[in-house]
Design a protein around this motif. Structure first.
Motif, PDB file in Angstrom:
ATOM      1  N   ASN A 195       0.831  -1.189   0.000  1.00 43.43           N
ATOM      2  CA  ASN A 195       0.000   0.000   0.000  1.00 43.43           C
ATOM      3  C   ASN A 195       0.873   1.249   0.000  1.00 43.43           C
ATOM      4  OD1 ASN A 195      -1.910   1.983   0.379  1.00 43.43           O
ATOM      5  ND2 ASN A 195      -2.996   0.905   1.994  1.00 43.43           N
ATOM      6  N   GLY A 196       0.814   2.022  -1.075  1.00 42.92           N
ATOM      7  CA  GLY A 196       1.565   3.268  -1.188  1.00 42.92           C
ATOM      8  C   GLY A 196       0.691   4.497  -1.019  1.00 42.92           C
ATOM      9  N   SER A 245      -1.484   7.326  -6.344  1.00 46.67           N
ATOM     10  CA  SER A 245      -0.882   6.304  -5.492  1.00 46.67           C
ATOM     11  C   SER A 245      -1.520   4.957  -5.804  1.00 46.67           C
ATOM     12  CB  SER A 245      -1.114   6.622  -4.016  1.00 46.67           C
ATOM     13  OG  SER A 245      -0.572   7.865  -3.673  1.00 46.67           O
ATOM     14  N   TRP A 246      -0.735   3.905  -5.640  1.00 50.33           N
ATOM     15  CA  TRP A 246      -1.200   2.546  -5.929  1.00 50.33           C
ATOM     16  C   TRP A 246      -1.224   1.692  -4.688  1.00 50.33           C
ATOM     17  CZ3 TRP A 246      -3.074   0.626 -10.455  1.00 50.33           C
ATOM     18  CH2 TRP A 246      -2.911   1.430 -11.598  1.00 50.33           C
ATOM     19  N   CYS A 247      -2.114   0.741  -4.681  1.00 49.15           N
ATOM     20  CA  CYS A 247      -2.146  -0.309  -3.670  1.00 49.15           C
ATOM     21  C   CYS A 247      -2.428  -1.617  -4.402  1.00 49.15           C
ATOM     22  CB  CYS A 247      -3.236  -0.028  -2.634  1.00 49.15           C
ATOM     23  SG  CYS A 247      -3.347  -1.326  -1.384  1.00 49.15           S
ATOM     24  N   GLN A 248      -1.640  -2.633  -4.108  1.00 49.76           N
ATOM     25  CA  GLN A 248      -1.845  -3.938  -4.725  1.00 49.76           C
ATOM     26  C   GLN A 248      -2.160  -4.969  -3.669  1.00 49.76           C
ATOM     27  OE1 GLN A 248       1.691  -4.620  -7.262  1.00 49.76           O
ATOM     28  NE2 GLN A 248       0.135  -4.722  -8.858  1.00 49.76           N
ATOM     29  N   ALA A 299      -3.501  -9.774  -7.374  1.00 51.40           N
ATOM     30  CA  ALA A 299      -4.891 -10.150  -7.601  1.00 51.40           C
ATOM     31  C   ALA A 299      -5.757  -8.922  -7.881  1.00 51.40           C
ATOM     32  CB  ALA A 299      -5.433 -10.905  -6.393  1.00 51.40           C
ATOM     33  N   LEU A 300      -5.458  -7.812  -7.183  1.00 53.57           N
ATOM     34  CA  LEU A 300      -6.202  -6.565  -7.344  1.00 53.57           C
ATOM     35  C   LEU A 300      -5.232  -5.400  -7.333  1.00 53.57           C
ATOM     36  CD1 LEU A 300      -9.002  -7.045  -4.656  1.00 53.57           C
ATOM     37  CD2 LEU A 300      -9.310  -7.168  -7.118  1.00 53.57           C
ATOM     38  N   SER A 301      -5.514  -4.409  -8.152  1.00 57.12           N
ATOM     39  CA  SER A 301      -4.764  -3.155  -8.119  1.00 57.12           C
ATOM     40  C   SER A 301      -5.754  -2.025  -7.900  1.00 57.12           C
ATOM     41  CB  SER A 301      -4.014  -2.921  -9.429  1.00 57.12           C
ATOM     42  OG  SER A 301      -2.957  -3.821  -9.572  1.00 57.12           O
ATOM     43  N   PHE A 302      -5.424  -1.157  -6.960  1.00 57.92           N
ATOM     44  CA  PHE A 302      -6.226   0.023  -6.669  1.00 57.92           C
ATOM     45  C   PHE A 302      -5.379   1.246  -6.987  1.00 57.92           C
ATOM     46  CE2 PHE A 302      -7.994  -3.251  -4.066  1.00 57.92           C
ATOM     47  CZ  PHE A 302      -9.316  -2.937  -3.838  1.00 57.92           C
ATOM     48  N   LEU A 324      -8.762  -2.677 -10.429  1.00 60.99           N
ATOM     49  CA  LEU A 324      -8.513  -3.592 -11.551  1.00 60.99           C
ATOM     50  C   LEU A 324      -8.334  -5.011 -11.038  1.00 60.99           C
ATOM     51  CD1 LEU A 324      -5.913  -1.411 -13.483  1.00 60.99           C
ATOM     52  CD2 LEU A 324      -8.314  -1.749 -14.071  1.00 60.99           C
ATOM     53  N   LEU A 325      -9.039  -5.941 -11.671  1.00 58.77           N
ATOM     54  CA  LEU A 325      -8.861  -7.363 -11.388  1.00 58.77           C
ATOM     55  C   LEU A 325      -7.658  -7.835 -12.192  1.00 58.77           C
ATOM     56  CD1 LEU A 325     -12.572  -8.506 -11.740  1.00 58.77           C
ATOM     57  CD2 LEU A 325     -11.265  -8.331  -9.621  1.00 58.77           C
TER      58      LEU A 325
END
Length: 181
Positions: A61-62, A72-75, A83-86, A148-149
């Motif tokens: 989590n960034g 900012s991204w969270c994976q 599995a998921l990207s936010f 994103l899935l």
């Protein structure tokens, strides 16, 4: 005259073992699902809609909600695979999530998007969703979330309803955590 049906002891033991195994698996899946995704509290029922773990769930989590950056991204990762990207984005101008979702030049490209009728602007597609709302901060007046899935077939429409249900609950809960002015 009634006949007694004899069930072999091994069949009873096997049925009990299968039942216990299914019960234990259901409990262990709940235990594996996180209590939050990328800083937003979620129930296992909600995260199960789009996250179907078959292993250990972790996240990178960034996102800093107190001092947001423009992007900012969270994976969410299951057994070492994304599995998921936010994507959390703050920006000065209003955007159309449907246009973002349609753009194949965008990092938020979503397959076969449709507009979502909600209190905020949103689009949902086969492999993700984009939503935006007013959110005044030091880095912008609007907030846009992309989910994103990862590792899914982008033409498979089977996850759309689950993604929509997830977004309808997750997006407003996330906006509440952002301290928008």
């Amino acid at each position: 005259m009634t006949r007694a049906v004899r069930i072999p002891l091994f069949a009873v033991a096997l049925a009990l073992l299968v039942g216990f195994s299914a019960w234990y698996r259901a409990r262990s899946v709940d235990a594996e699902l996180p209590g939050s995704l990328c800083g937003t509290t979620v129930s296992p029922d909600l995260s199960r809609l789009i996250l179907r773990p078959d292993g250990k769930v972790t996240e990178h989590n960034g996102v800093d909600r107190r001092r947001p950056r423009p992007s900012s991204w969270c994976q969410v990762i299951v057994d070492g695979r994304s599995a998921l990207s936010f994507r959390f984005a703050w920006h000065p101008d209003a955007v159309d999530p449907y246009e973002i979702a349609q753009s194949h030049d965008s990092v938020s490209s979503i397959e076969q998007p449709t507009r979502l009728n909600a209190a905020y602007q949103a689009a949902v597609g086969n492999n993700g969703a984009v939503a935006t709302t007013d959110c005044e901060t030091d880095v912008g007046d609007y907030f846009t979330l992309t989910v994103l899935l990862e590792g899914t077939n982008p033409v498979d429409r089977s996850r759309r309803k689950d993604m929509e249900r997830f977004l309808r609950a997750y997006f407003p809960a996330t906006v509440k955590t952002l301290n928008c002015a």
